[in-house]
Motif scaffolding. Sequence first.
Motif, PDB file in Angstrom:
ATOM      1  N   ASP A  44       0.832  -1.204   0.000  1.00 27.07           N
ATOM      2  CA  ASP A  44       0.000   0.000   0.000  1.00 27.07           C
ATOM      3  C   ASP A  44       0.870   1.259   0.000  1.00 27.07           C
ATOM      4  O   ASP A  44       0.514   2.268  -0.615  1.00 27.07           O
ATOM      5  CB  ASP A  44      -0.915   0.004   1.224  1.00 27.07           C
ATOM      6  N   PHE A  45       1.999   1.193   0.686  1.00 26.01           N
ATOM      7  CA  PHE A  45       2.915   2.339   0.694  1.00 26.01           C
ATOM      8  C   PHE A  45       3.457   2.594  -0.712  1.00 26.01           C
ATOM      9  O   PHE A  45       3.472   3.734  -1.178  1.00 26.01           O
ATOM     10  CB  PHE A  45       4.063   2.109   1.668  1.00 26.01           C
ATOM     11  N   VAL A  46       3.886   1.537  -1.380  1.00 21.99           N
ATOM     12  CA  VAL A  46       4.408   1.688  -2.742  1.00 21.99           C
ATOM     13  C   VAL A  46       3.336   2.274  -3.649  1.00 21.99           C
ATOM     14  O   VAL A  46       3.609   3.176  -4.453  1.00 21.99           O
ATOM     15  CB  VAL A  46       4.921   0.341  -3.284  1.00 21.99           C
ATOM     16  N   THR A  47       2.119   1.797  -3.527  1.00 20.49           N
ATOM     17  CA  THR A  47       1.020   2.324  -4.339  1.00 20.49           C
ATOM     18  C   THR A  47       0.827   3.819  -4.084  1.00 20.49           C
ATOM     19  O   THR A  47       0.629   4.613  -5.018  1.00 20.49           O
ATOM     20  CB  THR A  47      -0.287   1.575  -4.023  1.00 20.49           C
ATOM     21  N   ALA A  48       0.906   4.221  -2.811  1.00 18.93           N
ATOM     22  CA  ALA A  48       0.732   5.635  -2.465  1.00 18.93           C
ATOM     23  C   ALA A  48       1.862   6.489  -3.026  1.00 18.93           C
ATOM     24  O   ALA A  48       1.634   7.614  -3.486  1.00 18.93           O
ATOM     25  CB  ALA A  48       0.642   5.786  -0.948  1.00 18.93           C
ATOM     26  N   VAL A  49       3.086   5.959  -2.974  1.00 19.28           N
ATOM     27  CA  VAL A  49       4.219   6.708  -3.515  1.00 19.28           C
ATOM     28  C   VAL A  49       4.088   6.861  -5.028  1.00 19.28           C
ATOM     29  O   VAL A  49       4.323   7.938  -5.586  1.00 19.28           O
ATOM     30  CB  VAL A  49       5.548   6.014  -3.147  1.00 19.28           C
ATOM     31  N   VAL A  50       3.713   5.768  -5.709  1.00 16.72           N
ATOM     32  CA  VAL A  50       3.536   5.825  -7.162  1.00 16.72           C
ATOM     33  C   VAL A  50       2.481   6.867  -7.515  1.00 16.72           C
ATOM     34  O   VAL A  50       2.647   7.664  -8.450  1.00 16.72           O
ATOM     35  CB  VAL A  50       3.161   4.442  -7.719  1.00 16.72           C
ATOM     36  N   LYS A  51       1.400   6.897  -6.766  1.00 18.47           N
ATOM     37  CA  LYS A  51       0.349   7.884  -7.023  1.00 18.47           C
ATOM     38  C   LYS A  51       0.863   9.300  -6.789  1.00 18.47           C
ATOM     39  O   LYS A  51       0.589  10.215  -7.585  1.00 18.47           O
ATOM     40  CB  LYS A  51      -0.850   7.597  -6.128  1.00 18.47           C
ATOM     41  N   ALA A  52       1.616   9.498  -5.710  1.00 16.56           N
ATOM     42  CA  ALA A  52       2.113  10.839  -5.382  1.00 16.56           C
ATOM     43  C   ALA A  52       3.092  11.349  -6.425  1.00 16.56           C
ATOM     44  O   ALA A  52       3.164  12.564  -6.676  1.00 16.56           O
ATOM     45  CB  ALA A  52       2.763  10.829  -4.006  1.00 16.56           C
TER      46      ALA A  52
END
Length: 486
Positions: free
Chosen positions: A166-174
């Motif tokens: 979930d962290f990786v997904t959030a970073v990719v989105k940011a």
Amino acid sequence: MKAGLIGTTTVVATLLLSSCTGPQPGSAEPSKPSHPNEIRTVTPTWISGLQVVSNHSESASCPWATAYPAIPGADALTATLRDKMPSRPDEQAADPETGCPSGETPEINISFRFLAAAGDVVGVELTTVDYSSAGDGTTIATYWFDTRSKKSLPATALLADNAGDDFVTAVVKALSGHEGVDPGNLKAALVPEFRASTLTDLAFTEGGDLVARFDQGAVAAVPAGRQQAVIPRVQAEPLLSDLGRRAQQQALRPGNRLDLDGAAPTTPRPPAPAPQPSTVDCQRVRCVALTFDDGPGPDTGKLLDTLARFGAHATFFVVGQNATYHGDLLRREAAEGHEIGNHSWSHPDLRKLTADQVRDQLDRTDQAIADATGRKPTLIRPPYGAINDTVRGAVERPMALWSLDTLDWKFRDSTKVTQTVLDTVKPGDIVLLHDNHPTSVAAVPAILSGLKDLGYQFVTVSQLFGSTQLTPGKTYGDNEKAFGRN
């Protein structure tokens, strides 16, 4: 294992990036970032016994300086930070004239910021710039201490064990849409086996947003520069570990009490009284200005005792990062009639900085001195005496150098330092010493006694020049030019 200074990479560390706002030195209040995406930092002057462990070269041909906080009760974190400091050049086979390894010119300046230091969590940021790299050379790492477990932990400890995907997904989105960022490469850089080495910098904004900063080239093309992913608070909270949630709370509502042994709050003291003007006429009597660089330090109090015993005044060119945590010593210096000058915030070679960065180094040190004494200094001494046109243009006060270099930074021998002064001193000299070297402080009683026998009066640098108006941006330190005589 400590990194050595000898190698193919020259490391230079700076306290701040131009895009970051640091703490207000000497204030017991947290800093107030001017931009919502900037990192929350604090200046924890409330920690009793906090020491800044600093080390410097004084050679302009081999400039380096390192500093980290030694935090009472957080021994594991202190050890981690100490181990990140490179070995001193004089621990290697070095050129005796420069203190640098033969053929090498390491330029080191490692400094720190506190991200949190209250309740039961401590966070410290180290910023490193490697000017020899292909990119901008900036590396930032954050280190955390959990007072409950007494463990020193890396940035990834702020994340819950099951939050990786979930962290990786959030970073990719940011970072989506950022120039030079490829989502596939970004995900590859954050797979579990690489995450610890890539994700070295996590912190919070004052609004509780989680910020992940990545070194140039770590998750994007090098020309794209450093990348910063800001994950909003509401999205970040489910990703955080227990430590991460406590660190976030300190960003949202910073305290001024750290639950560690010996970390009792300190009591602010009133400003020191203004020193009385000197009645010594240095055009008529033998005067000498003893100056001490790089403090305050562990031996500064002992030095002040010696100066008081001889009734001698001196000038202290202080490093702002040290001054912030030793306000009592600065107040004592001012109260006892000594002069306090500005020696930069973190002792960099100012020639390597932009004009704005030079001003930042000086302004922050001014504030630290003013917070302690109630007054800003009137004199500047650039580290290493290193000056170029950029520095001259950025400095709006006189720059006081020296006319007698004791070389106490190179020869840690009290007898040799004393003899150097007594053998070479002339009326009007500005003598360079350092109160962060025990051997230099130990030499002062004999220096004062010997100079007194020779008929010298001990004055500050400003007192040395008397009514002479010193010109902003100009350097002073040649006694023949100052007084027209030997």
